[in-house]
Design a protein around this motif. Structure first.
Motif, PDB file in Angstrom:
ATOM      1  N   LEU A 158       2.580  15.160 -13.373  1.00  0.00           N
ATOM      2  CA  LEU A 158       3.657  14.518 -12.589  1.00  0.00           C
ATOM      3  C   LEU A 158       3.727  13.017 -12.804  1.00  0.00           C
ATOM      4  CD1 LEU A 158       3.563  16.251  -9.065  1.00  0.00           C
ATOM      5  CD2 LEU A 158       5.079  16.760 -10.971  1.00  0.00           C
ATOM      6  N   CYS A 159       2.616  12.316 -12.575  1.00  0.00           N
ATOM      7  CA  CYS A 159       2.594  10.875 -12.813  1.00  0.00           C
ATOM      8  C   CYS A 159       1.154  10.403 -12.910  1.00  0.00           C
ATOM      9  CB  CYS A 159       3.313  10.120 -11.696  1.00  0.00           C
ATOM     10  SG  CYS A 159       2.585  10.320 -10.055  1.00  0.00           S
ATOM     11  N   THR A 160       0.981   9.294 -13.620  1.00  0.00           N
ATOM     12  CA  THR A 160      -0.309   8.603 -13.670  1.00  0.00           C
ATOM     13  C   THR A 160      -0.491   7.897 -12.321  1.00  0.00           C
ATOM     14  OG1 THR A 160      -0.175   8.380 -16.067  1.00  0.00           O
ATOM     15  CG2 THR A 160      -1.491   6.715 -14.909  1.00  0.00           C
ATOM     16  N   PRO A 161      -1.740   7.744 -11.830  1.00  0.00           N
ATOM     17  CA  PRO A 161      -1.920   7.169 -10.494  1.00  0.00           C
ATOM     18  C   PRO A 161      -1.128   5.874 -10.275  1.00  0.00           C
ATOM     19  CG  PRO A 161      -4.033   7.911 -11.330  1.00  0.00           C
ATOM     20  CD  PRO A 161      -3.037   8.126 -12.429  1.00  0.00           C
ATOM     21  N   PRO A 162      -0.159   5.900  -9.370  1.00  0.00           N
ATOM     22  CA  PRO A 162       0.579   4.674  -9.064  1.00  0.00           C
ATOM     23  C   PRO A 162      -0.348   3.569  -8.556  1.00  0.00           C
ATOM     24  CG  PRO A 162       1.720   6.580  -8.175  1.00  0.00           C
ATOM     25  CD  PRO A 162       0.389   7.055  -8.664  1.00  0.00           C
ATOM     26  N   PHE A 163      -1.454   3.955  -7.942  1.00  0.00           N
ATOM     27  CA  PHE A 163      -2.388   2.980  -7.381  1.00  0.00           C
ATOM     28  C   PHE A 163      -2.986   2.108  -8.491  1.00  0.00           C
ATOM     29  CE2 PHE A 163      -6.754   2.095  -5.622  1.00  0.00           C
ATOM     30  CZ  PHE A 163      -6.354   1.232  -4.619  1.00  0.00           C
ATOM     31  N   THR A 164      -3.553   2.741  -9.512  1.00  0.00           N
ATOM     32  CA  THR A 164      -4.170   1.939 -10.577  1.00  0.00           C
ATOM     33  C   THR A 164      -3.102   1.259 -11.434  1.00  0.00           C
ATOM     34  OG1 THR A 164      -4.363   3.904 -12.014  1.00  0.00           O
ATOM     35  CG2 THR A 164      -6.263   3.343 -10.648  1.00  0.00           C
ATOM     36  N   GLN A 165      -1.931   1.892 -11.561  1.00  0.00           N
ATOM     37  CA  GLN A 165      -0.851   1.256 -12.330  1.00  0.00           C
ATOM     38  C   GLN A 165      -0.412  -0.052 -11.685  1.00  0.00           C
ATOM     39  OE1 GLN A 165       2.469   3.608 -14.085  1.00  0.00           O
ATOM     40  NE2 GLN A 165       1.640   5.272 -12.874  1.00  0.00           N
ATOM     41  N   ARG A 166      -0.248  -0.015 -10.354  1.00  0.00           N
ATOM     42  CA  ARG A 166       0.248  -1.215  -9.685  1.00  0.00           C
ATOM     43  C   ARG A 166      -0.792  -2.345  -9.734  1.00  0.00           C
ATOM     44  NH1 ARG A 166       4.781  -3.260  -7.052  1.00  0.00           N
ATOM     45  NH2 ARG A 166       5.733  -1.831  -8.568  1.00  0.00           N
ATOM     46  N   ILE A 167      -2.062  -1.983  -9.584  1.00  0.00           N
ATOM     47  CA  ILE A 167      -3.115  -3.004  -9.689  1.00  0.00           C
ATOM     48  C   ILE A 167      -3.080  -3.630 -11.088  1.00  0.00           C
ATOM     49  CG2 ILE A 167      -5.616  -3.406  -9.655  1.00  0.00           C
ATOM     50  CD1 ILE A 167      -5.794  -0.984  -7.685  1.00  0.00           C
ATOM     51  N   ALA A 168      -2.946  -2.784 -12.105  1.00  0.00           N
ATOM     52  CA  ALA A 168      -2.901  -3.295 -13.483  1.00  0.00           C
ATOM     53  C   ALA A 168      -1.688  -4.191 -13.692  1.00  0.00           C
ATOM     54  CB  ALA A 168      -2.887  -2.126 -14.467  1.00  0.00           C
ATOM     55  N   ALA A 169      -0.553  -3.806 -13.102  1.00  0.00           N
ATOM     56  CA  ALA A 169       0.664  -4.604 -13.255  1.00  0.00           C
ATOM     57  C   ALA A 169       0.474  -5.995 -12.637  1.00  0.00           C
ATOM     58  CB  ALA A 169       1.852  -3.900 -12.609  1.00  0.00           C
TER      59      ALA A 169
ATOM     60  N   PRO B  58       0.817  -1.224   0.000  1.00  0.00           N
ATOM     61  CA  PRO B  58       0.000   0.000   0.000  1.00  0.00           C
ATOM     62  C   PRO B  58       0.846   1.268   0.000  1.00  0.00           C
ATOM     63  CG  PRO B  58       0.025  -0.946   2.197  1.00  0.00           C
ATOM     64  CD  PRO B  58       0.675  -1.957   1.283  1.00  0.00           C
ATOM     65  N   TYR B  59       1.992   1.239   0.664  1.00  0.00           N
ATOM     66  CA  TYR B  59       2.779   2.472   0.798  1.00  0.00           C
ATOM     67  C   TYR B  59       3.436   2.850  -0.514  1.00  0.00           C
ATOM     68  CZ  TYR B  59       1.679   1.586   5.591  1.00  0.00           C
ATOM     69  OH  TYR B  59       0.971   1.343   6.738  1.00  0.00           O
ATOM     70  N   TYR B  60       3.675   1.848  -1.347  1.00  0.00           N
ATOM     71  CA  TYR B  60       4.136   2.140  -2.701  1.00  0.00           C
ATOM     72  C   TYR B  60       2.979   2.673  -3.550  1.00  0.00           C
ATOM     73  CZ  TYR B  60       5.439   1.516  -7.517  1.00  0.00           C
ATOM     74  OH  TYR B  60       5.663   1.750  -8.842  1.00  0.00           O
ATOM     75  N   ALA B  61       1.868   1.976  -3.503  1.00  0.00           N
ATOM     76  CA  ALA B  61       0.756   2.273  -4.419  1.00  0.00           C
ATOM     77  C   ALA B  61       0.077   3.609  -4.111  1.00  0.00           C
ATOM     78  CB  ALA B  61      -0.276   1.150  -4.382  1.00  0.00           C
ATOM     79  N   LEU B  62       0.146   4.060  -2.866  1.00  0.00           N
ATOM     80  CA  LEU B  62      -0.548   5.298  -2.489  1.00  0.00           C
ATOM     81  C   LEU B  62       0.372   6.520  -2.518  1.00  0.00           C
ATOM     82  CD1 LEU B  62      -2.658   3.889   0.507  1.00  0.00           C
ATOM     83  CD2 LEU B  62      -3.452   4.316  -1.822  1.00  0.00           C
ATOM     84  N   GLN B  63       1.650   6.312  -2.779  1.00  0.00           N
ATOM     85  CA  GLN B  63       2.636   7.405  -2.810  1.00  0.00           C
ATOM     86  C   GLN B  63       2.762   7.961  -4.234  1.00  0.00           C
ATOM     87  OE1 GLN B  63       4.116   9.930  -1.430  1.00  0.00           O
ATOM     88  NE2 GLN B  63       5.214   8.787   0.189  1.00  0.00           N
ATOM     89  N   TYR B  64       3.495   9.053  -4.381  1.00  0.00           N
ATOM     90  CA  TYR B  64       3.873   9.529  -5.713  1.00  0.00           C
ATOM     91  C   TYR B  64       4.698   8.458  -6.430  1.00  0.00           C
ATOM     92  CZ  TYR B  64       2.848  14.453  -4.479  1.00  0.00           C
ATOM     93  OH  TYR B  64       2.248  15.628  -4.124  1.00  0.00           O
ATOM     94  N   GLY B  65       4.659   8.488  -7.755  1.00  0.00           N
ATOM     95  CA  GLY B  65       5.492   7.580  -8.544  1.00  0.00           C
ATOM     96  C   GLY B  65       6.318   8.356  -9.543  1.00  0.00           C
ATOM     97  N   THR B  66       7.142   7.652 -10.300  1.00  0.00           N
ATOM     98  CA  THR B  66       7.949   8.331 -11.317  1.00  0.00           C
ATOM     99  C   THR B  66       7.072   8.721 -12.509  1.00  0.00           C
ATOM    100  OG1 THR B  66       8.482   6.252 -12.377  1.00  0.00           O
ATOM    101  CG2 THR B  66      10.034   7.044 -10.735  1.00  0.00           C
ATOM    102  N   THR B  67       7.519   9.751 -13.218  1.00  0.00           N
ATOM    103  CA  THR B  67       6.767  10.222 -14.376  1.00  0.00           C
ATOM    104  C   THR B  67       6.700   9.157 -15.467  1.00  0.00           C
ATOM    105  OG1 THR B  67       7.548  12.446 -13.861  1.00  0.00           O
ATOM    106  CG2 THR B  67       6.582  12.123 -16.029  1.00  0.00           C
ATOM    107  N   GLU B  68       7.757   8.363 -15.611  1.00  0.00           N
ATOM    108  CA  GLU B  68       7.792   7.325 -16.648  1.00  0.00           C
ATOM    109  C   GLU B  68       6.769   6.226 -16.407  1.00  0.00           C
ATOM    110  OE1 GLU B  68      10.341   8.602 -15.127  1.00  0.00           O
ATOM    111  OE2 GLU B  68      11.839   9.232 -16.607  1.00  0.00           O
ATOM    112  N   GLY B  69       6.384   6.041 -15.152  1.00  0.00           N
ATOM    113  CA  GLY B  69       5.391   5.015 -14.836  1.00  0.00           C
ATOM    114  C   GLY B  69       5.968   3.884 -14.011  1.00  0.00           C
ATOM    115  N   ASP B  70       5.073   3.036 -13.519  1.00  0.00           N
ATOM    116  CA  ASP B  70       5.410   1.887 -12.679  1.00  0.00           C
ATOM    117  C   ASP B  70       6.295   0.917 -13.480  1.00  0.00           C
ATOM    118  OD1 ASP B  70       3.491  -0.033 -10.359  1.00  0.00           O
ATOM    119  OD2 ASP B  70       5.187  -0.771 -11.509  1.00  0.00           O
TER     120      ASP B  70
END
Lengths: 406, 406
Positions: free
Chosen positions: B274-285, B63-75
């Motif tokens: 800044l970045c696409t939601p890390p939350f939805t990116q990580r779920i998709a990954a 959760p702490y990864y998914a709810l934090q800011y992420g890199t601009t390039e993406g997960d």
């Protein structure tokens, strides 16, 4: 691959470089690094347990809504929750005064897209938030920096610069301010100063963009009313975000303003990302509905107040006496200033390599290229222990720099 | 509120109006409306049960990864999953060739931001996806429309238009194509046609932007290789999205291309959100990692093939004989064409009011303002029963229109 990539770039993109802060993210994975850069909230502040329940309910009760496309204006339940909360604080708004954006950065982008043609002027602080400068720059804005005193931008200078800009046919498109715990300078505008700036905006018929990401993170002193409220005529566009009081990973922000202004922002947003994720919007709406937000903010304030205290005490203990720093009543940042000859930009990589501690060099925040002897320090992300240790490292590094100079 | 809002708008925004499709969303709540407008996937296609498990795991484990800011390039995990999947299909890419965007619309926005200055030319189809036209228009692009035959844009005309543009000092910044189940026209480019267009791009050193949202939704015929693969030199930038094969509510798309091009897109994205939601990116990954995507796509293809069949049969049964329509081998849309004098734009509101069925008027897809006798019909969103009933209503409406004319 084409041969002339540089030649075909748009003029605006050609002039841009990667954001210093975003680039620093690469170093955040270095083992043992203490990062005072970025504007990361503490992961411990994320409402993980509450969210587990809310998300499970959304997936059970309304998955087909949350996983589908949404309207460009945003989730109506979320817009209503936000409007109701502002109403509770005595501000007269309703849902039609609020649209949802993909966090504040998109709001800044869309405001810039709506108003800035290459060469247009906008008013900003000296210093000001680098993400805003970057968004305005990406549309070719000519930024007029206004020096600040303890209460924010100096009105007399602002008015003078506006007159000069008008005289050369370049009336500023808007005045950009961060009135609460200014990023990075830390000061909060008094009500008197807020009113003076509103008066200027009325006198010259100029929009105010009030960026308000930290307003609720106050650790001492009394709340000041927003420029949006004090103005009362919707000449102010207020930008809000969940990134610092809930979680940044959802990418949810909002723009509050006159419906006619919002209409232009929505037209730009349609072409930019159609809509902010309905999934994270609906979760946030249910989270607010459940009343989780306010107690969480109180909890975050306690946590950050204590982290800030540790940082202030540690700077006092470890930094060379040639340095001073701000003591903001809230927010996430301090700004430290060294002797005139210090160049924090040039020293940053050495500081990371030698002491494994990172800051953001001040020049990123100055549209006039000054501030080379300043740096922004974030106190929200690292633990109290690391805040202390990081200040010790910073102190060691800059004492060495000063010793080598003399 | 300021007095001269219209006067202070940027030139680009001043020239834009709300997208016809986004505006239609307002009518989607009308009781009993059958909507063939929009590009909504079927809600039944959303992997709700699979996601419940994945999301619970992400909230438990990271959760702490998914709810934090992420890199601009993406997960990075998501970028790697996507690269590995392209590799599986024989395309030579790695993570550095892929960045994540806030769905395809942002990719279109960022491509436009990177390359288009007001007055620059770009090559598009006649017709072409209105979201792309809107993104390009929002940067002031001068769009050169290329007429199409059964295989897509006609190469001879394209080359001729490029020569003319170069002669007037306006070499096109890129060629925008949707080679698979073109939106809205429905045709798929043959390999021969793809190679012809790549040859033109090489001859004149022009980027190709290959928009590929529907490619995996093929209901008959054989897959064609992407332009990205056929080119082999990374002169093609491919845009992908999860919106039609997973869920649009996550807002996840990607840009695949040469790292130098992606670098420019990333610089623009930093200033944009800044970045696409890390939350939805990580779920998709995690969803991809689990191998859920491919069987889901097969399931969607079955569902949409059947929906398309119902719509084709119902149009045959109910539409006036003066109408023709396309029979695409995949995707989400048909395009119907009426007699020359029909104006689908002017008739749309009557159609909704009288028959409670909605389409998208064709003019939105033609950068030259033509196509007034065409309309785009979506067959993915409504049930088979509604597809049939909606075609009956459309037929009734247009039979009446034709009867009144004669």
């Amino acid at each position: 691959m084409i041969n002339d990539l540089q030649d075909i770039l748009s003029v605006n993109i050609r002039g841009m470089k990667r954001s210093a802060i975003r680039e620093l993210l690469k170093y955040l994975n270095q083992p043992g690094l203490i990062s005072f850069s970025g504007g990361f909230p503490a992961p411990q502040s994320f409402p993980v347990e509450e969210l587990k329940g809310i998300i499970a309910e959304v997936m059970e009760n309304e998955p087909y809504y949350a996983l589908q496309y949404g309207t460009t204006e945003g989730d109506n339940l979320l817009r209503k929750q936000l409007a109701d909360r502002y109403k509770k604080f005595g501000i007269d708004v309703n849902m039609d005064n609020i649209i949802i954006t993909t966090a504040s950065q998109q709001a800044l982008d869309l405001i810039a897209k709506s108003f800035i043609d290459r060469g247009d002027t906008v008013i900003v602080g000296l210093p000001s938030y680098l993400g805003a400068l970057s968004a305005f720059n990406s549309y070719g804005a000519d930024m007029i920096g206004i020096p600040m005193d303890d209460e924010g931008e100096i009105p007399e200078v602002m008015e003078d610069e506006i007159k000069k800009a008008i005289a050369r046919g370049k009336k500023p498109k808007f005045i950009y301010v961060i009135p609460d715990f200014q990023n990075p300078a830390g000061m909060t505008m008094s009500e008197k100063r807020r009113k003076e700036i509103i008066d200027i905006a009325h006198r010259y018929d100029i929009l105010i963009v009030e960026d308000s990401p930290y307003r609720e993170l106050r650790y001492e002193g009394e709340n000041q009313r927003t420029l949006y409220e004090l103005d009362g005529t919707q000449q102010v566009v207020l930008l809000g975000t969940f990134s610092k009081i809930f979680c940044p990973g959802f990418r949810i922000g909002w723009v509050m303003g006159h419906p006619e202004v919002l209409d232009k922002v929505v037209i730009g947003k349609q072409a930019t990302d159609l809509c902010t994720p309905p999934f994270t919007q609906r979760i946030a709406a249910r989270y607010m509905e459940r009343g989780y937000l306010d107690p969480k903010i109180a909890e975050i304030c306690n946590m950050y107040k204590s982290k800030q205290k540790v940082m202030l005490e540690s700077l006092e203990e470890f930094m060379p006496e040639e340095f001073t720093w701000t003591k903001p009543q809230g927010g996430l940042f301090l700004m430290a200033t060294g002797p005139e000859w210090i160049d924090t930009d040039a020293l940053l990589l050495d500081c990371i390599k030698e002491q494994n501690v990172a800051y953001v060099a001040g020049t990123s925040f100055f549209c006039n290229g000054k501030g080379q002897n300043t740096m922004r320090l974030n106190f929200s992300y690292e633990s109290e222990e690391n805040n202390r240790e990081g200040c010790r490292r910073l102190g060691t590094f800059f004492k060495k720099v000063i010793a080598e100079k003399s």
